[in-house]
Design an enzyme around this catalytic site. Sequence first.
Site, PDB file in Angstrom:
ATOM      1  CB  SER A 147      -5.044  -2.562  -1.852  1.00 27.13           C
ATOM      2  OG  SER A 147      -5.825  -1.739  -1.026  1.00 27.13           O
TER       3      SER A 147
ATOM      4  NE  ARG B 143      -1.250   1.304  -3.498  1.00 30.79           N
ATOM      5  CZ  ARG B 143      -2.372   1.198  -2.828  1.00 30.79           C
ATOM      6  NH1 ARG B 143      -2.392   1.475  -1.544  1.00 30.79           N
ATOM      7  NH2 ARG B 143      -3.477   0.850  -3.414  1.00 30.79           N
TER       8      ARG B 143
ATOM      9  CG  ASN C  37       5.743   0.747  -3.963  1.00 31.13           C
ATOM     10  OD1 ASN C  37       6.288   1.177  -4.962  1.00 31.13           O
ATOM     11  ND2 ASN C  37       4.450   0.535  -3.884  1.00 31.13           N
TER      12      ASN C  37
END
Lengths: 295, 156
Positions: A224, A228, A232
């Site tokens: 994660s 992440r 992004n």
Amino acid sequence: MADTITTGDYIKHHLTNMTFGQRADGSWGLAHSTEEASQMGFWAIHVDTMFWSIFLGGLFVLIFHRAARSATAGVPGGLQNFVEWVIDFINENVRGSFSAKNDIVAPMALTIFIWVFLMNLMDLVPVDLIPLAVGWLGALLFDVDPHHVYWKVVPTTDPNATFGMSIGVFLLIIYYSIKNKGMGGFIGELTGMPFEAKNPLMKVIFFPVNLLLEGVNLIAKPLSLSLRLFGNLYAGEMIFILIALMYSGGVILGVFGGALQFVWAVFHILVITLQAFIFMVLTIVYLDMAHQEHH
Amino acid sequence: MNINVTLIAQLIAFAFFVWFTKKFVWTFIMNALEERKQKIADGLAAAERGVREQELAEQRAKERLEEARGKAGEILAQAQKRADEIVDEAKSDARGEGQRLLHAARAEIDQEMTQTREQLRGEVVKLALLGAEQVLQREVDVNVHNESLQKVAAQL
């Protein structure tokens, strides 16, 4: 030049790293196409990612080291003031979420925050600027076709960079878990929860279930963290690339694209800071969990 | 988007930067911050101490002033007393001296009176003898009648 490459090529070009590795014919060198880059397999290295991440990391440690070396208890100068402000901010965050005593967590949080922020910041540089300059340099110095010089500027859009960091954090999580809870405690945490039982038979039955759940829980941490950040920044970069495509669509579309790029860049300032901050805070929290006896 | 050896290189770079930051950045800055905190705390404490000391000094000064005032009054009173004493002494001395001078003058007057009296007495005897010689011509011999004449002179 613009009419010879399609939109797909343009995007693909922007999303390919400068890869150094063994080509299909056995010689070592830079990949000349996206396909060639992926065929190089594991034993290849992304020159652009390495260059920018080490350059920016070096910039960070040099500036901070300069401030730290001349740091005095007296009235701080401009640079020292800034550095102290950043460090105070990090320290407050670490103190807020990290309850155990560990000297490595705060410096690591600082490194993550500034380094990731700087790498993300490269996203705000117009997408074509540096790749064009590098392509031109490549044509000039090495006599290669600029179309085959790949150069990604934002290291955090390369999963290698984000996974590199998150795996580092993951190793520390495992190390401190075992160090603080013992091997038995660590395995117990992985297998004895969340379903608990007194009965030995039930324990055996719950064992694989717990291992699966907690294992996913454990693996999810580095995944994660890195996905992440990567996601992004990759998405942000992609939007910049798409906006940049509008410049080839005439004056009106180009002006509109310029305005869009500005708006997206302003919004992106928030995203890059936030992503750096989230990576840092989650690292602190995960390491704090590794220090807790039971959570 | 290929996972390759870059990952390991990045991991090493990350570890290096963390190590460097911990060793050469964090400690220095933290020490400086800690030192400054200590300095500020010391400064504040010193300021407080200064204020307290000033208060103390003011109080002490007031006490001194009061003491000095008391002492000055005392000295003044003593001086007044001493002056009175000196005046009294001088008065009594002067009185004694006057008395003494008076006595001396009187004594001198007495002495002079006596002397004068003796002289006068001698003159009178001489005159009396001269007169008697005139009267008696040769009948009175100084040597013969000297004794009686001395008696007369003593009675004068």
